[in-house]
Design a protein around this motif. Structure first.
Motif, PDB file in Angstrom:
ATOM      1  N   ARG A  58       0.946  -1.248  -0.074  1.00  0.00           N
ATOM      2  CA  ARG A  58       0.024   0.021   0.277  1.00  0.00           C
ATOM      3  C   ARG A  58       0.798   1.305  -0.096  1.00  0.00           C
ATOM      4  O   ARG A  58       2.055   1.165   0.496  1.00  0.00           O
ATOM      5  N   PHE A  59       0.403   2.484  -0.370  1.00  0.00           N
ATOM      6  CA  PHE A  59       0.950   3.776  -0.309  1.00  0.00           C
ATOM      7  C   PHE A  59       1.545   3.781   1.108  1.00  0.00           C
ATOM      8  O   PHE A  59       2.817   4.502   1.286  1.00  0.00           O
ATOM      9  N   HIS A  60       0.773   3.537   2.083  1.00  0.00           N
ATOM     10  CA  HIS A  60       1.268   3.959   3.421  1.00  0.00           C
ATOM     11  C   HIS A  60       2.564   3.192   3.832  1.00  0.00           C
ATOM     12  O   HIS A  60       3.344   3.289   4.654  1.00  0.00           O
ATOM     13  N   ASP A  61       2.461   1.799   3.076  1.00  0.00           N
ATOM     14  CA  ASP A  61       3.679   1.062   3.495  1.00  0.00           C
ATOM     15  C   ASP A  61       4.965   1.633   3.213  1.00  0.00           C
ATOM     16  O   ASP A  61       6.002   1.606   3.781  1.00  0.00           O
ATOM     17  N   LEU A  62       4.923   2.335   2.029  1.00  0.00           N
ATOM     18  CA  LEU A  62       5.983   3.164   1.364  1.00  0.00           C
ATOM     19  C   LEU A  62       6.308   4.316   2.092  1.00  0.00           C
ATOM     20  O   LEU A  62       7.460   4.347   2.392  1.00  0.00           O
ATOM     21  N   ARG A  63       5.340   5.110   2.696  1.00  0.00           N
ATOM     22  CA  ARG A  63       5.451   6.018   3.541  1.00  0.00           C
ATOM     23  C   ARG A  63       6.136   5.524   4.898  1.00  0.00           C
ATOM     24  O   ARG A  63       7.292   6.069   5.483  1.00  0.00           O
ATOM     25  N   HIS A  64       5.767   4.648   5.520  1.00  0.00           N
ATOM     26  CA  HIS A  64       6.359   4.063   6.749  1.00  0.00           C
ATOM     27  C   HIS A  64       7.772   3.409   6.431  1.00  0.00           C
ATOM     28  O   HIS A  64       8.671   3.783   7.293  1.00  0.00           O
ATOM     29  N   THR A  65       8.122   2.899   5.353  1.00  0.00           N
ATOM     30  CA  THR A  65       9.638   2.549   5.187  1.00  0.00           C
ATOM     31  C   THR A  65      10.283   3.795   4.813  1.00  0.00           C
ATOM     32  O   THR A  65      11.573   3.806   5.286  1.00  0.00           O
ATOM     33  N   ALA A  66       9.887   4.957   4.109  1.00  0.00           N
ATOM     34  CA  ALA A  66      10.487   6.244   4.064  1.00  0.00           C
ATOM     35  C   ALA A  66      11.043   6.888   5.449  1.00  0.00           C
ATOM     36  O   ALA A  66      12.087   7.109   5.494  1.00  0.00           O
ATOM     37  N   VAL A  67       9.873   6.772   6.231  1.00  0.00           N
ATOM     38  CA  VAL A  67      10.128   7.293   7.537  1.00  0.00           C
ATOM     39  C   VAL A  67      11.368   6.681   8.466  1.00  0.00           C
ATOM     40  O   VAL A  67      12.124   6.850   8.845  1.00  0.00           O
ATOM     41  N   SER A  68      10.961   5.222   8.266  1.00  0.00           N
ATOM     42  CA  SER A  68      11.958   4.442   9.190  1.00  0.00           C
ATOM     43  C   SER A  68      13.313   4.580   8.452  1.00  0.00           C
ATOM     44  O   SER A  68      14.193   4.695   9.367  1.00  0.00           O
ATOM     45  N   LEU A  69      13.569   4.420   7.289  1.00  0.00           N
ATOM     46  CA  LEU A  69      14.786   4.745   6.849  1.00  0.00           C
ATOM     47  C   LEU A  69      15.368   6.081   7.016  1.00  0.00           C
ATOM     48  O   LEU A  69      16.588   6.114   7.333  1.00  0.00           O
ATOM     49  N   LEU A  70      14.886   7.271   7.065  1.00  0.00           N
ATOM     50  CA  LEU A  70      15.076   8.638   7.314  1.00  0.00           C
ATOM     51  C   LEU A  70      15.640   8.503   8.686  1.00  0.00           C
ATOM     52  O   LEU A  70      16.864   9.102   8.987  1.00  0.00           O
ATOM     53  N   LEU A  71      14.932   7.878   9.717  1.00  0.00           N
ATOM     54  CA  LEU A  71      15.313   7.752  10.982  1.00  0.00           C
ATOM     55  C   LEU A  71      16.682   6.889  11.163  1.00  0.00           C
ATOM     56  O   LEU A  71      17.510   7.182  11.977  1.00  0.00           O
ATOM     57  N   ALA A  72      16.620   5.875  10.693  1.00  0.00           N
ATOM     58  CA  ALA A  72      17.812   4.827  10.640  1.00  0.00           C
ATOM     59  C   ALA A  72      19.127   5.817   9.941  1.00  0.00           C
ATOM     60  O   ALA A  72      20.196   5.323  10.383  1.00  0.00           O
ATOM     61  N   LEU A  73      18.973   6.505   8.939  1.00  0.00           N
ATOM     62  CA  LEU A  73      20.239   7.318   8.618  1.00  0.00           C
ATOM     63  C   LEU A  73      20.380   8.356   9.344  1.00  0.00           C
ATOM     64  O   LEU A  73      21.444   8.926   9.063  1.00  0.00           O
ATOM     65  N   GLY A  74      19.725   8.619  10.485  1.00  0.00           N
ATOM     66  CA  GLY A  74      20.191   9.532  11.411  1.00  0.00           C
ATOM     67  C   GLY A  74      19.582  10.817  11.370  1.00  0.00           C
ATOM     68  O   GLY A  74      19.994  12.001  11.645  1.00  0.00           O
ATOM     69  N   VAL A  75      18.591  11.144  10.728  1.00  0.00           N
ATOM     70  CA  VAL A  75      17.946  12.250  10.344  1.00  0.00           C
ATOM     71  C   VAL A  75      17.384  12.491  11.539  1.00  0.00           C
ATOM     72  O   VAL A  75      16.472  11.838  12.058  1.00  0.00           O
ATOM     73  N   PRO A  76      17.464  13.872  11.965  1.00  0.00           N
ATOM     74  CA  PRO A  76      16.871  14.029  13.378  1.00  0.00           C
ATOM     75  C   PRO A  76      15.347  13.990  13.411  1.00  0.00           C
ATOM     76  O   PRO A  76      14.590  14.303  12.397  1.00  0.00           O
ATOM     77  N   PRO A  77      14.572  13.436  14.435  1.00  0.00           N
ATOM     78  CA  PRO A  77      13.235  13.216  14.439  1.00  0.00           C
ATOM     79  C   PRO A  77      12.387  14.334  14.147  1.00  0.00           C
ATOM     80  O   PRO A  77      11.388  14.225  13.547  1.00  0.00           O
ATOM     81  N   HIS A  78      12.831  15.516  14.653  1.00  0.00           N
ATOM     82  CA  HIS A  78      12.054  16.710  14.365  1.00  0.00           C
ATOM     83  C   HIS A  78      11.883  16.990  12.852  1.00  0.00           C
ATOM     84  O   HIS A  78      10.870  17.586  12.262  1.00  0.00           O
ATOM     85  N   VAL A  79      12.917  16.810  12.073  1.00  0.00           N
ATOM     86  CA  VAL A  79      13.087  17.061  10.575  1.00  0.00           C
ATOM     87  C   VAL A  79      12.147  16.027  10.078  1.00  0.00           C
ATOM     88  O   VAL A  79      11.295  16.383   9.095  1.00  0.00           O
ATOM     89  N   VAL A  80      12.283  14.672  10.184  1.00  0.00           N
ATOM     90  CA  VAL A  80      11.398  13.633   9.851  1.00  0.00           C
ATOM     91  C   VAL A  80       9.797  14.005  10.091  1.00  0.00           C
ATOM     92  O   VAL A  80       9.124  14.031   9.229  1.00  0.00           O
ATOM     93  N   ARG A  81       9.524  14.417  11.236  1.00  0.00           N
ATOM     94  CA  ARG A  81       8.281  14.840  11.612  1.00  0.00           C
ATOM     95  C   ARG A  81       7.651  15.905  10.732  1.00  0.00           C
ATOM     96  O   ARG A  81       6.693  15.962  10.217  1.00  0.00           O
ATOM     97  N   GLU A  82       8.623  17.112  10.458  1.00  0.00           N
ATOM     98  CA  GLU A  82       8.103  18.158   9.507  1.00  0.00           C
ATOM     99  C   GLU A  82       7.920  17.611   8.049  1.00  0.00           C
ATOM    100  O   GLU A  82       6.956  17.795   7.339  1.00  0.00           O
TER     101      GLU A  82
END
Length: 87
Positions: free
Chosen positions: A12-36
């Motif tokens: 589903r599209f939401h699965d892609l969103r979840h994967t993207a967010v999880s990867l951003l966090l795993a790459l060390g992108v600060p949580p507040h930036v991912v939230r935005e």
């Protein structure tokens, strides 16, 4: 449909969103930036729904804790011999 052409019928599209967010966090992108980026109203949502510590991250964290507790870390206060207390 694009998903069918890519062989992703079950995704589903939401699965892609979840994967993207999880990867951003795993790459060390600060949580507040991912939230935005994803538009969450609160960083708590980002961290509780999407942040999953993997086994390697947990092992690394426990190794850091072990190192700190065994005194292997340098003291944050530099002490020079012969220097008098000037307080």
């Amino acid at each position: 449909m694009i998903r069918t052409a890519l062989g992703l019928e079950q995704m589903r599209f939401h699965d892609l969103r979840h994967t993207a967010v999880s990867l951003l966090l795993a790459l060390g992108v600060p949580p507040h930036v991912v939230r935005e980026i994803v538009g969450h109203s609160d960083v708590k949502v980002t961290m509780t729904v999407y942040a999953h510590g993997n086994l390697d991250e947990k092992a690394a964290a426990l190794t850091q804790l072990s190192t700190a507790l065994t005194g292997a870390l340098l003291s944050p206060v530099a002490v020079n011999e012969g220097q008098e207390d000037r307080s």
